[in-house]
Write an enzyme that holds these catalytic residues in place. Structure first.
Site, PDB file in Angstrom:
ATOM      1  N   SER A 350     -22.196  70.390  -6.486  1.00 25.22           N
ATOM      2  CA  SER A 350     -22.640  69.906  -5.024  1.00 25.22           C
ATOM      3  C   SER A 350     -21.388  69.739  -4.111  1.00 25.22           C
ATOM      4  CB  SER A 350     -23.699  68.749  -5.077  1.00 25.22           C
ATOM      5  OG  SER A 350     -24.027  68.409  -3.755  1.00 25.22           O
ATOM      6  N   LEU A 351     -21.413  68.440  -3.649  1.00 23.86           N
ATOM      7  CA  LEU A 351     -20.044  68.228  -2.852  1.00 23.86           C
ATOM      8  C   LEU A 351     -18.598  68.264  -3.535  1.00 23.86           C
ATOM      9  CD1 LEU A 351     -18.953  67.226   0.059  1.00 23.86           C
ATOM     10  CD2 LEU A 351     -19.673  64.967  -0.545  1.00 23.86           C
TER      11      LEU A 351
END
Length: 731
Positions: A350-351
């Protein structure tokens, strides 16, 4: 009930132990009274708090044997034994287990020989070492003298009765007498007592291979939890490691037995805790509305991490934390594994994948080859070469304040923890305070001094570590051109082999930053490979290849199942699609042929002589006409291999986007499983399989004989890694 029966019942309740006349019901018929005594084989356990409950977990056979050897040597007071592949250290004198690479509560360690289990317990619980010795002595006397029905009292005033070698019970403490003066019976059924770990049901693994071929750093995404079970990054990475070990044993068993390949070590990198320990949570709490408290707390603790990364202040904190943690762990790993000569890869979810992408795009290819023997200065210098606090202050022309720090017993490490208010209370003026805080905090972020590590042992591969001045890339990077936050990106002290992005929003962030196309000739300055792996229903994941080749539409690469095939529902779907297309083509071809036969003009009357001649030639002409019709109007699809798709040099010319196979239940309604699909990347056998294959195949080329997997696996070939000079990233 008669008075005699009531008196018998009260007498049976007053004594929790069975009477000698009734003890025959506990005895086994095949009991060998003359059996010889054999010492019990101990096994080492450690205690973990799982769901607010203590759970005793056994060490693997290899670690338990090492702990027992250290214990038997008689020098266990100061002995430290590495366990779990070197990720934990056991201090025998303290009987405690400490994590090496990350922060974790210390757990108790116990040398276990006797165990008990109640009706409501799922696992056996070991007795304390001191009481286990008492039990063992009593058992030895009972076996030697053939005198059973031994009764012992534990430190908690609990009763243990040894009826025979195969039947031993543990009674709970008896409650006090009631208002009528009668004492109730024991609370619940007695516990079962077992001697030796071989007599209890517990899974004990053999251990991990000592040889480590690859090191993988895993960076988490937003929030402290990494899956739907709200597990931490450490627990999820433990799943990565266990799945990779199982796949090595099943798919590469022969090569592992021949010691041609080792294992893959996964280590977590946590940046959420340092970010939220800066005091920003207190500031957010003051402005957070009191309604829907749990939802707002979840938003502040999880979703706001995306906004923190787009803030110049907190973005600098995040990238500094990620880079310094990876550098710190890498140096510590080399110190504990001086013979490590494998490659290093990084993975982000994800991030976390976006953070790694930004760090990699701002690296400089000036570290030199990782296999080079050239000695570069190490950041861990000898004590004689390390600048002292007095020398640092002299460099800042603030040596007159050294006496103040010396009086307060403050060294360089303590100074990095001081605040502006602390220095003001010492009597240091405003100007010198700002200089000191800025200088030492910069050194802390670049060198990771928040966790000091010992000096490297002799023989550790500590070359290729840059100088302190080289820990930050140039500020004229890519921050303005693609809309990145203008921060200084730290330097990594190693060259990653492969970059894995799981459920990554990199493509979306690049598009929002104003980027429309990635230069096909661009490659990471220090990283050779890049894989973008995602679930088809992941709402956060985006593709990368359409940004490299925007004018071509093509499907991503399908990652095969860890058993070497497609899932059954996908094969069935493709089979039905092919069948429907074949039926459609055949039906349309038949209708065309029928329509042509109805609309064809009649032949004129022919002479008898001509009829005989044309009758012979008619089958040939008809066959030719039919073949022409079939070839023109109903062409048979020819299976040709699709030409290779060139998607630029970001992954060495190989494919970048790889999609997982959804489960059969997920294909019924993709919206129901959207959130779960973003958190499924720790599921056994999915991305770890592909990741392990790529890492293992790079190791295959280093051995003389090619390693054939024990199970057939279909996987794309590894990228042709050719590191070139840093080129322009974007057009």
């Amino acid at each position: 009930m008669s008075s005699v029966e009531s008196q018998q019942e009260q007498s049976s309740q007053s004594d929790p132990s069975p009477s000698p006349n009734s003890c025959s019901s506990f005895e086994l018929l095949d009991m060998d009274a003359g059996s010889l005594y054999e010492p019990v084989s101990p096994h080492w356990f450690y205690c973990k708090i799982i769901d607010s409950k203590e759970t005793w977990i056994p060490f693997n056979s290899q670690d338990s044997q090492q702990l027992e050897e250290a214990y038997s040597s008689g020098k266990d007071c100061d002995r430290i034994v590495p366990t779990d592949g070197g990720r934990y250290d056991v201090h025998l004198g303290e009987r405690m287990r400490y994590a090496v690479y990350w922060d974790e509560l210390a757990s108790e360690v116990r040398r276990c020989t006797w165990f008990y289990k109640g009706d409501k317990d799922n696992k056996y619980v070991p007795y304390s070492e001191s009481f286990s010795e008492v039990l063992e002595e009593t058992y030895m006397l009972a076996v030697t003298l053939d005198e059973w029905k031994k009764k012992l009292e534990s430190p908690n005033r609990e009763i243990i009765i040894l009826h025979n070698p195969k039947l031993m019970v543990h009674y709970q403490p008896v409650a006090g007498s009631d208002e009528w003066g009668s004492a109730p019976a024991e609370q619940g059924r007695p516990r079962t007592v077992k001697r030796g770990v071989e007599n209890i049901s517990v899974d004990i693994h053999c251990g991990e291979p000592l040889q480590i071929d690859h090191l993988v750093f895993v960076v988490h995404g937003i929030g402290p939890a990494c899956d739907l079970r709200f597990r931490s990054i450490v627990q999820c990475v433990n799943d990565f490691r266990s799945v990779s070990l199982n796949l090595l044993q099943t798919h590469f068993k022969k090569a592992q037995e021949n010691q041609q390949i080792g294992r893959v070590e996964f280590l977590p990198v946590n940046w959420h805790s340092p970010l939220h320990s800066t005091g920003v949570d207190v500031d957010l709490q003051r402005i957070t509305l009191p309604s829907i408290n749990r939802l707002r707390h979840f938003t502040n603790d999880t979703i706001l991490d995306v906004f923190f990364y787009n803030s110049p202040t907190y973005c600098q904190t995040i990238v500094d934390t990620v880079a310094s943690e990876m550098n710190r762990i890498y140096i510590l790993f080399l110190q504990r594994n001086p013979d490590f000569k494998g490659s290093v890869s990084i993975a982000g979810h994800s991030l976390g994948s976006l953070i790694l992408f930004d760090i990699l795009t701002n690296q400089k290819d000036s570290l030199g080859d990782t296999d080079s023997k050239k000695d570069l200065p190490s950041i861990f210098m000898d004590q004689g070469d390390t600048p002292t606090l007095e020398e640092e202050l002299k460099k800042l022309q603030l040596s007159e304040f050294f006496s103040i720090f010396e009086k307060e017993k403050i060294d360089k490490e303590a100074l990095t923890l001081c605040t502006d208010k602390d220095l003001q209370e010492m009597g240091i003026p405003l100007g010198p305070r700002k200089k000191i805080l800025n200088y030492f905090r910069t050194r802390k972020n670049s060198m990771g001094v928040n966790r000091p590590t010992p000096q490297s042992p002799a023989g550790a591969n500590m070359s290729n570590i840059p100088k302190e001045s080289e820990f930050y890339s140039s500020t004229d990077g890519l921050d303005v051109g693609i809309g990145q936050v203008p921060v200084k990106y730290p330097r990594l002290i190693y060259k990653p082999e492969i970059f894995f992005a799981f459920g990554s929003p990199i493509g979306m962030f690049l598009t929002v930053r104003g980027l429309k196309r990635i230069d096909p000739n661009y490659r990471f300055p220090t990283c050779k490979g890049f894989f973008n792996i995602y679930h088809p229903f992941d709402p956060v994941a985006y593709r990368i290849e359409p940004m490299v080749v925007p004018g071509v539409e093509f499907e991503p690469m399908l990652i095969p199942h860890h058993k070497g095939r497609k899932r059954m529902h996908l094969e069935l779907r493709e089979g039905l699609t092919r069948m429907s297309m074949d039926l459609k083509n055949n039906l349309l071809g038949s209708l065309r042929m029928a329509w042509k036969s109805f609309t064809r003009a009649p032949y004129p009357a022919l002479q008898a002589s001509e009829t005989a001649e044309e009758t012979e030639a008619e089958p040939e002409s008809n066959s030719e006409k039919h073949s022409d019709v079939n070839t023109e109007e109903n062409p048979v699809p020819v299976k040709e291999e699709a030409p290779p798709i060139h998607v630029g040099m970001l992954n060495g010319g190989q494919r970048i986007d790889y999609v997982l196979q959804e489960k059969p239940i997920e294909s019924f309604n993709e919206y129901l499983f959207a959130l779960q699909s973003h958190l499924c990347y720790c599921t056994p056998g999915l991305p770890v399989h592909h990741q392990l294959l790529e890492l293992t195949q790079t190791q295959v080329h280093r051995v003389s004989d090619a390693i054939q997997p024990s199970h057939p696996l279909s996987s794309p070939s590894p990228p042709a890694f050719n590191l070139s000079q840093h080129q322009g990233l974007f057009q």
